[in-house]
Design a protein around this motif. Structure first.
Motif, mmCIF file in Angstrom:
data_model
loop_
_atom_site.group_PDB
_atom_site.id
_atom_site.type_symbol
_atom_site.label_atom_id
_atom_site.label_comp_id
_atom_site.label_asym_id
_atom_site.label_seq_id
_atom_site.Cartn_x
_atom_site.Cartn_y
_atom_site.Cartn_z
ATOM 1 N N LEU A 1 -15.920 79.516 100.609
ATOM 2 C CA LEU A 1 -15.340 79.224 99.297
ATOM 3 C C LEU A 1 -13.948 78.625 99.443
ATOM 4 C CD1 LEU A 1 -16.344 82.425 97.275
ATOM 5 C CD2 LEU A 1 -17.410 80.159 97.207
ATOM 6 N N LEU A 2 -13.659 77.645 98.547
ATOM 7 C CA LEU A 2 -12.313 77.081 98.446
ATOM 8 C C LEU A 2 -12.027 76.855 96.955
ATOM 9 C CD1 LEU A 2 -9.736 75.964 99.753
ATOM 10 C CD2 LEU A 2 -10.830 73.705 99.773
ATOM 11 N N GLU A 3 -11.045 77.551 96.438
ATOM 12 C CA GLU A 3 -10.683 77.434 95.020
ATOM 13 C C GLU A 3 -9.167 77.308 94.897
ATOM 14 O OE1 GLU A 3 -12.226 80.813 92.997
ATOM 15 O OE2 GLU A 3 -14.349 80.300 93.375
ATOM 16 N N LEU A 4 -8.740 76.511 93.914
ATOM 17 C CA LEU A 4 -7.305 76.325 93.668
ATOM 18 C C LEU A 4 -7.079 76.174 92.162
ATOM 19 C CD1 LEU A 4 -4.346 75.733 94.506
ATOM 20 C CD2 LEU A 4 -5.008 73.309 94.722
ATOM 21 N N SER A 5 -6.217 76.972 91.609
ATOM 22 C CA SER A 5 -5.785 76.812 90.213
ATOM 23 C C SER A 5 -4.257 76.907 90.180
ATOM 24 C CB SER A 5 -6.408 77.882 89.311
ATOM 25 O OG SER A 5 -5.989 79.181 89.707
ATOM 26 N N ILE A 6 -3.625 76.084 89.331
ATOM 27 C CA ILE A 6 -2.164 76.064 89.228
ATOM 28 C C ILE A 6 -1.772 76.208 87.761
ATOM 29 C CG2 ILE A 6 -1.853 74.658 91.289
ATOM 30 C CD1 ILE A 6 -1.482 72.221 89.516
ATOM 31 N N GLN B 1 28.299 63.934 64.342
ATOM 32 C CA GLN B 1 27.707 65.195 64.781
ATOM 33 C C GLN B 1 27.965 65.420 66.267
ATOM 34 O OE1 GLN B 1 23.110 64.213 65.930
ATOM 35 N NE2 GLN B 1 23.465 64.815 63.815
ATOM 36 N N LYS B 2 28.004 66.678 66.625
ATOM 37 C CA LYS B 2 28.155 67.096 68.012
ATOM 38 C C LYS B 2 26.900 67.856 68.405
ATOM 39 C CE LYS B 2 31.035 70.080 70.966
ATOM 40 N NZ LYS B 2 32.198 71.004 70.972
ATOM 41 N N ARG B 3 26.251 67.431 69.502
ATOM 42 C CA ARG B 3 25.002 68.034 69.946
ATOM 43 C C ARG B 3 25.204 68.657 71.325
ATOM 44 N NH1 ARG B 3 21.391 64.740 71.203
ATOM 45 N NH2 ARG B 3 19.477 65.582 70.292
ATOM 46 N N TYR B 4 24.642 69.850 71.526
ATOM 47 C CA TYR B 4 24.725 70.493 72.830
ATOM 48 C C TYR B 4 23.570 71.479 72.974
ATOM 49 C CZ TYR B 4 26.769 74.422 70.233
ATOM 50 O OH TYR B 4 26.982 75.442 69.341
ATOM 51 N N VAL B 5 23.187 71.715 74.237
ATOM 52 C CA VAL B 5 22.139 72.685 74.559
ATOM 53 C C VAL B 5 22.819 73.957 75.038
ATOM 54 C CG1 VAL B 5 20.141 73.168 76.016
ATOM 55 C CG2 VAL B 5 20.535 70.840 75.161
ATOM 56 N N PRO B 6 22.548 75.100 74.427
ATOM 57 C CA PRO B 6 23.330 76.304 74.723
ATOM 58 C C PRO B 6 23.002 76.969 76.063
ATOM 59 C CG PRO B 6 21.645 76.787 73.078
ATOM 60 C CD PRO B 6 21.612 75.310 73.299
ATOM 61 N N GLU B 7 21.820 76.735 76.658
ATOM 62 C CA GLU B 7 21.477 77.463 77.872
ATOM 63 C C GLU B 7 20.480 76.680 78.708
ATOM 64 O OE1 GLU B 7 19.842 81.087 76.515
ATOM 65 O OE2 GLU B 7 18.092 80.195 75.549
ATOM 66 N N ASN B 8 20.336 77.119 79.983
ATOM 67 C CA ASN B 8 19.373 76.506 80.894
ATOM 68 C C ASN B 8 17.943 76.752 80.421
ATOM 69 O OD1 ASN B 8 21.693 76.060 82.308
ATOM 70 N ND2 ASN B 8 21.116 77.248 84.107
ATOM 71 N N LEU B 9 17.012 75.912 80.914
ATOM 72 C CA LEU B 9 15.585 76.108 80.688
ATOM 73 C C LEU B 9 14.939 76.427 82.037
ATOM 74 C CD1 LEU B 9 13.142 75.973 78.740
ATOM 75 C CD2 LEU B 9 12.894 73.581 79.414
ATOM 76 N N GLU B 10 14.247 77.557 82.114
ATOM 77 C CA GLU B 10 13.648 78.014 83.367
ATOM 78 C C GLU B 10 12.128 78.014 83.241
ATOM 79 O OE1 GLU B 10 13.618 82.275 85.136
ATOM 80 O OE2 GLU B 10 15.438 81.304 85.937
ATOM 81 N N LEU B 11 11.448 77.315 84.180
ATOM 82 C CA LEU B 11 9.993 77.258 84.216
ATOM 83 C C LEU B 11 9.506 77.799 85.561
ATOM 84 C CD1 LEU B 11 9.407 73.677 82.743
ATOM 85 C CD2 LEU B 11 9.298 75.851 81.528
ATOM 86 N N ILE B 12 8.400 78.533 85.546
ATOM 87 C CA ILE B 12 7.792 79.097 86.751
ATOM 88 C C ILE B 12 6.535 78.289 87.074
ATOM 89 C CG2 ILE B 12 6.820 81.145 87.822
ATOM 90 C CD1 ILE B 12 9.802 81.351 87.152
ATOM 91 N N LEU B 13 6.461 77.748 88.313
ATOM 92 C CA LEU B 13 5.300 76.998 88.784
ATOM 93 C C LEU B 13 4.578 77.853 89.828
ATOM 94 C CD1 LEU B 13 7.041 73.523 89.327
ATOM 95 C CD2 LEU B 13 6.170 74.510 87.205
ATOM 96 N N TYR B 14 3.292 78.140 89.598
ATOM 97 C CA TYR B 14 2.571 79.053 90.493
ATOM 98 C C TYR B 14 1.195 78.477 90.817
ATOM 99 C CZ TYR B 14 -0.048 80.454 86.351
ATOM 100 O OH TYR B 14 -0.841 80.453 85.241
ATOM 101 N N ALA B 15 0.582 79.024 91.900
ATOM 102 C CA ALA B 15 -0.761 78.604 92.333
ATOM 103 C C ALA B 15 -1.559 79.842 92.736
ATOM 104 C CB ALA B 15 -0.664 77.630 93.496
ATOM 105 N N ASP B 16 -2.843 79.862 92.332
ATOM 106 C CA ASP B 16 -3.792 80.894 92.773
ATOM 107 C C ASP B 16 -4.775 80.234 93.745
ATOM 108 O OD1 ASP B 16 -2.661 82.881 91.193
ATOM 109 O OD2 ASP B 16 -3.856 82.292 89.439
ATOM 110 N N ILE B 17 -4.850 80.767 95.013
ATOM 111 C CA ILE B 17 -5.621 80.134 96.084
ATOM 112 C C ILE B 17 -6.679 81.106 96.603
ATOM 113 C CG2 ILE B 17 -5.506 79.122 98.398
ATOM 114 C CD1 ILE B 17 -2.612 78.324 97.764
ATOM 115 N N LEU B 18 -7.908 80.606 96.746
ATOM 116 C CA LEU B 18 -8.965 81.335 97.446
ATOM 117 C C LEU B 18 -9.516 80.393 98.515
ATOM 118 C CD1 LEU B 18 -10.912 83.670 97.916
ATOM 119 C CD2 LEU B 18 -12.369 82.712 96.093
ATOM 120 N N ALA B 19 -9.254 80.692 99.814
ATOM 121 C CA ALA B 19 -9.698 79.850 100.934
ATOM 122 C C ALA B 19 -10.285 80.760 102.009
ATOM 123 C CB ALA B 19 -8.538 79.030 101.481
ATOM 124 N N GLU B 20 -11.618 80.687 102.171
ATOM 125 C CA GLU B 20 -12.276 81.529 103.174
ATOM 126 C C GLU B 20 -12.245 80.889 104.551
ATOM 127 O OE1 GLU B 20 -15.477 83.890 100.310
ATOM 128 O OE2 GLU B 20 -16.183 82.259 101.592
#
Length: 660
Positions: free
Chosen positions: A286-291, A446-465
């Motif tokens: 088996l070989l499976e990959l999901s991200i 007008q004055k425009r600003y972004v108040p905080e950082n944006l954090e994203l999590i990138l992950y992978a689920d692997i099944l490799a026999e």
């Protein structure tokens, strides 16, 4: 329940009747149901007895009838009964129509004769015209009877009901004879008006008779010419005797719904012979990959969006100025408003009185400009011509040259207490006919600003026999180089300044790519994307905010000019009613409000202090508050530059400040 709701219920009941009728069938090959579409040419006819529409002057001797062409289109259905009606075939016809019911009234009337000496001359005739434009949505309910079996002729009878959706009119009275004659008030047309028909009825009902001929048929489609006459029973205007009907000629295209053909039963299947069993194949490794992409513990679907907040601070500037241009002696170009005035008011741009007047005229097309020049006694009047020529040139360049008029120069007597007053009398007043007494300086930032950082999590689920395997991943983001990483969970941190730049783009895709290859050389590629979406929210709105005060003390205030006074006068010749409302609302909201009464430096300090207090008293009267409700400020010296006429004009005002 209004007429539209009644009409909707009416249609639903009719459709229910049709559906119940479909439970039976007719003949071989076809059901009892027919679907149709129709198109007609109308000969509309009005029967009436009225002189004018409610509230609309006409002087017509009376409108009794009118004719006019129109058109109708409709869709509907018919149900053919298996039973007989008095021995004849019959069917029920239902149709929803869009129809034009317009026709034009025209009445000629003799209104008098021309007087020639002591005898009557040729007569005067006028024509009264009333041209309604009426369209309606109607339902038709008709019984079609075929009295002679085997013939394609059917006779129709039923009714129409519905509601008008367009009720417009135009009218006029024209003096038609003799040629060249005019009304006393001038011209050959009067009582001209147009608009919505007053007191128009919301319901239309008419009885209908006619005949139909099944002319030509191709397969399931038939083409049937129809001739019908509708007689209206309801008035088009609730308070007038005015009914609409007419003759209608057209064609309906009908689709005769065939019965469903039931196929013959299939033959019984042959018995299946048992297949010899093969030895099982070895199972491949088996070989499976999901991200995935995760934000705030929530997985983002492929092609989904991630929102982030962009804060917006709005800055509005709005001040009212007296539209006056001041001049130096013999000059033809108006003196500039000193930059210090803009700085004191907290304005971002310099003030150009003439340009603001031009913008006001562009925004108000029905207002004209009167130019009133003033000149001190003894000075050269040729300078006035140059000043007017300069103003007219600016207005011509803006396409407004045909909207100005110049008044006669007003010579001011040479009895000035102060030389500065002589300078102030060397001016041109800009007076708007039927418009504002002041002009408004407006701007928005007008004055425009972004108040905080944006954090994203990138992950992978692997099944490799089949091991070992090779895994590679990368992420692409606008404005950044490609980031590569391994099997571990990857945190993508996007900074506020990056987010602010991306907020100007329609799309900001994040693309996460991953691929894997196992020991048996099997490969899988995966890709997932998300779009960064900026969500703007207004966090603050400031009106006439003073940024200098904010920088120096940490406190800011909004300030407005409440009104203007003449030299050595305490009464206002102009009060901004909008500022009155803003100040009173601020007091109701519990904000601290200051009242600053200004004077110029002409005269003694004692006299100017007394004058400022009188202006405070009149300002409190305009605001309808007492001195205990507000903080009164009287500066020890003029707030605006006293060396210019514009500065002295502002120094004769009262300013309202609202502390933030």
């Amino acid at each position: 329940m209004n007429s539209n709701n009644r009409f909707l219920i009416y249609i639903l009941i009719s459709l229910c009747f049709i559906n119940i009728s479909l439970l039976s069938s007719r003949g071989e090959g076809y059901t009892n149901f027919v679907i149709k579409g129709s198109a007609y040419i109308n000969g509309n006819h009005y029967l009436s007895d009225f002189k004018q529409l409610p509230g609309i002057t006409s002087e017509s001797p009376g409108f009794t009838s009118a004719f006019g062409p129109g058109a109708s289109i409709g869709i509907g259905a018919e149900y053919i009964f298996d039973e007989k009606l008095f021995g004849s075939d019959f069917r029920y016809c239902f149709q929803v129509l869009y129809t034009n019911l317009s026709a034009n009234f025209a009445v000629e009337e003799k209104i008098g004769n021309r007087i020639v000496g002591n005898s009557l001359g040729e007569p005067y005739f006028v024509e009264h015209r009333l041209e309604p434009s009426i369209s309606a949505i109607l339902t038709e309910h008709i019984i079609a009877v075929s009295p002679i079996a085997g013939t394609p002729v059917s006779f129709l009878g039923g009714f129409q009901a519905g509601f008008p959706i367009i009720n417009q009119y135009s009218q006029e009275q024209e003096l038609t004879k003799p040629a060249g004659a005019e009304f006393l008030e001038g011209g050959t047309i009067r009582y001209r008006s147009s608009g919505e028909i007053p007191e128009a009825s919301s319901f239309y009902f008419a009885v209908l008779i006619g005949a139909r001929y099944e002319g030509y048929r191709i397969g399931d489609i038939s083409f049937n010419p129809e001739l019908t006459y509708a007689y209206g029973l309801t008035n088009m205007v609730s308070s007038l005797d005015w009914k609409a009907g007419g003759l209608r000629l057209g064609i309906s295209v009908q689709y005769n719904v065939p019965k469903a053909v039931i196929p013959p039963p299939l033959p019984a299947p042959l018995p299946e012979l048992p297949m010899p069993e093969l030895p099982p194949k070895p199972r491949p490794a088996l070989l499976e990959l999901s991200i995935g992409i995760r934000h705030n513990n929530t997985d983002i679907a492929d092609g989904g969006s991630v929102s982030y907040v962009v804060n917006v601070e709005e800055y509005y500037e709005n001040f009212q100025f007296d539209p006056v241009l001041y001049y130096k002696k013999d000059a033809t170009i108006p003196a500039e408003v000193p930059p210090a005035i803009s700085n004191i008011l907290g304005m971002s741009n310099r003030i150009d009185i003439l340009e603001e007047a031009i913008q006001y005229l562009k925004e108000n097309e029905k207002i004209d400009l009167n130019i009133i020049p003033y000149l001190p006694e003894g000075e050269d009047e040729n300078a006035v011509s140059g000043r007017i020529e300069f103003i007219a040139g600016r207005l011509d360049s803006a396409g407004l040259g045909d909207r100005i008029s110049v008044r006669k120069t007003i010579i001011v007597n040479n009895t000035f207490t102060y030389e500065e007053l002589r300078d102030e009398s060397r001016k041109i007043e800009l007076v708007f006919s039927g418009g504002s007494k002041t002009i408004s300086y407006k701007s928005y930032n007008q004055k425009r600003y972004v108040p905080e950082n944006l954090e994203l999590i990138l992950y992978a689920d692997i099944l490799a026999e089949a091991k070992p395997y090779i895994y590679e991943a990368n992420v692409r983001l606008p404005g950044r180089p490609v980031e590569t990483f391994g099997e571990e969970v990857h945190t993508l941190n996007i900074l506020p300044n990056e987010l602010l730049i991306m907020s100007g783009n329609e799309k900001n895709p994040i693309v996460f790519n991953a691929k894997i290859e196992d020991a048996e050389s099997k490969k899988i590629d995966r890709s997932i994307s998300a779009n960064l979406i900026a969500s703007e929210q207004t966090v603050a709105s400031y009106h006439n905010i003073n940024d200098k005060a904010l920088a120096e003390s940490g406190n800011s205030y909004e300030q407005f000019i409440l009104g203007y006074c003449r030299f050595d006068r305490s009464s206002f010749y102009y009060v901004d009613k909008n500022v009155v409302g803003v100040a009173r609302q601020a007091l109701q909201d519990g904000k601290k409000v200051q009242l600053m009464a200004l004077t110029d430096n002409l005269g003694t300090d004692e006299h100017n202090s007394s004058l400022a207090l009188k202006r405070v008293k009149n300002a409190l009267s305009e605001l309808m508050i007492s001195e205990q409700d507000i903080e009164v400020l009287i500066p020890g010296s003029p707030l605006f530059p006293n060396a210019s006429a514009y500065g002295r004009m502002l120094n004769r005002s009262v300013i309202v400040r609202i502390l933030q």
